[in-house]
Design a protein around this motif. Sequence first.
Motif, PDB file in Angstrom:
ATOM      1  N   TYR A  89      10.430   5.504  -4.503  1.00 16.65           N
ATOM      2  CA  TYR A  89      10.032   4.953  -5.798  1.00 16.65           C
ATOM      3  C   TYR A  89      11.028   3.901  -6.292  1.00 16.65           C
ATOM      4  N   GLU A  90      12.310   4.218  -6.184  1.00 20.70           N
ATOM      5  CA  GLU A  90      13.361   3.325  -6.693  1.00 20.70           C
ATOM      6  C   GLU A  90      13.359   1.967  -5.991  1.00 20.70           C
ATOM      7  N   ASN A  91      12.936   1.929  -4.735  1.00 19.99           N
ATOM      8  CA  ASN A  91      12.954   0.691  -3.952  1.00 19.99           C
ATOM      9  C   ASN A  91      11.595   0.015  -3.864  1.00 19.99           C
ATOM     10  N   ALA A  92      10.600   0.573  -4.532  1.00 20.29           N
ATOM     11  CA  ALA A  92       9.235   0.055  -4.427  1.00 20.29           C
ATOM     12  C   ALA A  92       9.018  -1.133  -5.355  1.00 20.29           C
ATOM     13  N   PRO A  93       8.236  -2.113  -4.898  1.00 17.98           N
ATOM     14  CA  PRO A  93       7.864  -3.217  -5.793  1.00 17.98           C
ATOM     15  C   PRO A  93       6.906  -2.711  -6.880  1.00 17.98           C
ATOM     16  N   PRO A  94       6.731  -3.460  -7.953  1.00 18.97           N
ATOM     17  CA  PRO A  94       5.923  -3.006  -9.091  1.00 18.97           C
ATOM     18  C   PRO A  94       4.514  -2.534  -8.729  1.00 18.97           C
ATOM     19  N   GLU A  95       3.833  -3.235  -7.853  1.00 19.01           N
ATOM     20  CA  GLU A  95       2.460  -2.852  -7.494  1.00 19.01           C
ATOM     21  C   GLU A  95       2.442  -1.491  -6.795  1.00 19.01           C
ATOM     22  N   VAL A  96       3.423  -1.225  -5.953  1.00 13.31           N
ATOM     23  CA  VAL A  96       3.529   0.050  -5.264  1.00 13.31           C
ATOM     24  C   VAL A  96       3.911   1.138  -6.271  1.00 13.31           C
ATOM     25  N   ARG A  97       4.838   0.829  -7.165  1.00 15.98           N
ATOM     26  CA  ARG A  97       5.226   1.800  -8.196  1.00 15.98           C
ATOM     27  C   ARG A  97       4.035   2.205  -9.060  1.00 15.98           C
ATOM     28  N   ALA A  98       3.176   1.252  -9.355  1.00 19.00           N
ATOM     29  CA  ALA A  98       1.993   1.562 -10.175  1.00 19.00           C
ATOM     30  C   ALA A  98       1.111   2.591  -9.466  1.00 19.00           C
ATOM     31  N   THR A  99       0.931   2.439  -8.160  1.00 19.72           N
ATOM     32  CA  THR A  99       0.140   3.416  -7.402  1.00 19.72           C
ATOM     33  C   THR A  99       0.880   4.743  -7.352  1.00 19.72           C
ATOM     34  N   TYR A 100       2.181   4.706  -7.105  1.00 19.58           N
ATOM     35  CA  TYR A 100       2.978   5.938  -7.097  1.00 19.58           C
ATOM     36  C   TYR A 100       2.850   6.674  -8.430  1.00 19.58           C
ATOM     37  N   ASP A 101       2.927   5.933  -9.543  1.00 21.38           N
ATOM     38  CA  ASP A 101       2.793   6.552 -10.865  1.00 21.38           C
ATOM     39  C   ASP A 101       1.431   7.235 -11.010  1.00 21.38           C
ATOM     40  N   GLU A 102       0.387   6.563 -10.536  1.00 20.67           N
ATOM     41  CA  GLU A 102      -0.962   7.137 -10.611  1.00 20.67           C
ATOM     42  C   GLU A 102      -1.062   8.406  -9.759  1.00 20.67           C
ATOM     43  N   VAL A 103      -0.468   8.368  -8.561  1.00 18.63           N
ATOM     44  CA  VAL A 103      -0.472   9.525  -7.668  1.00 18.63           C
ATOM     45  C   VAL A 103       0.199  10.715  -8.353  1.00 18.63           C
TER      46      VAL A 103
END
Length: 194
Positions: A9-23
């Motif tokens: 999560y800490e190294n993810a770009p914003p678009e990936v973080r958004a999916t991670y947050d949804e997950v």
Amino acid sequence: MKRNIQVDYENAPPEVRATYDEVMDTMGTPEVPNVLKALGHNPRVLRGVWSILRATLIEGEIPALLKQLILFRISTVVGNQYCTQLHAHSALNLDPTLTYDDLVALSKGACTANLPSSFPIAIEIISRASLEPKTVADPNWDFEEQLRDEGFSEAEIDELLAVGYFSVMMNMLTDTYDVPWEHPFPPDSGAGSS
């Protein structure tokens, strides 16, 4: 050589973080499963796999336990450690009366657990259709009629088949990416307990 490069999560770009947050929000977990972190290098693929996972496993009419038992069976047959452990863990959490030995027996077609009679039949049919897809064309095997006889609707049959498809896809991905399992399993108290 297998891939084992996960995007935290800490190294993810914003678009990936958004999916991670949804997950994490949808699954109610503080962490993203390793299998999704393995896809964190490509936001579109991550989003696509997450969408299939959500639609196939989290949403729908088929009981979550039946889905997990199908996924466990397919993963066991193909020898995928990550998916076998993940779905065993999930099934045992969904039904604390089950033991790991029950899951193994179910995966071998020997149902000893106290489950609805439709479960072992659906597990067998969907596993066969997923692992031997050409057998669905066999005129002597009307798997849809068998599922209808067990009380599954047309929409539920589609959902069951999607669970099988998802399992085959995720087994391939987790093997290819050499995804490590997040939790110790079987439980410390032994493989036969839940």
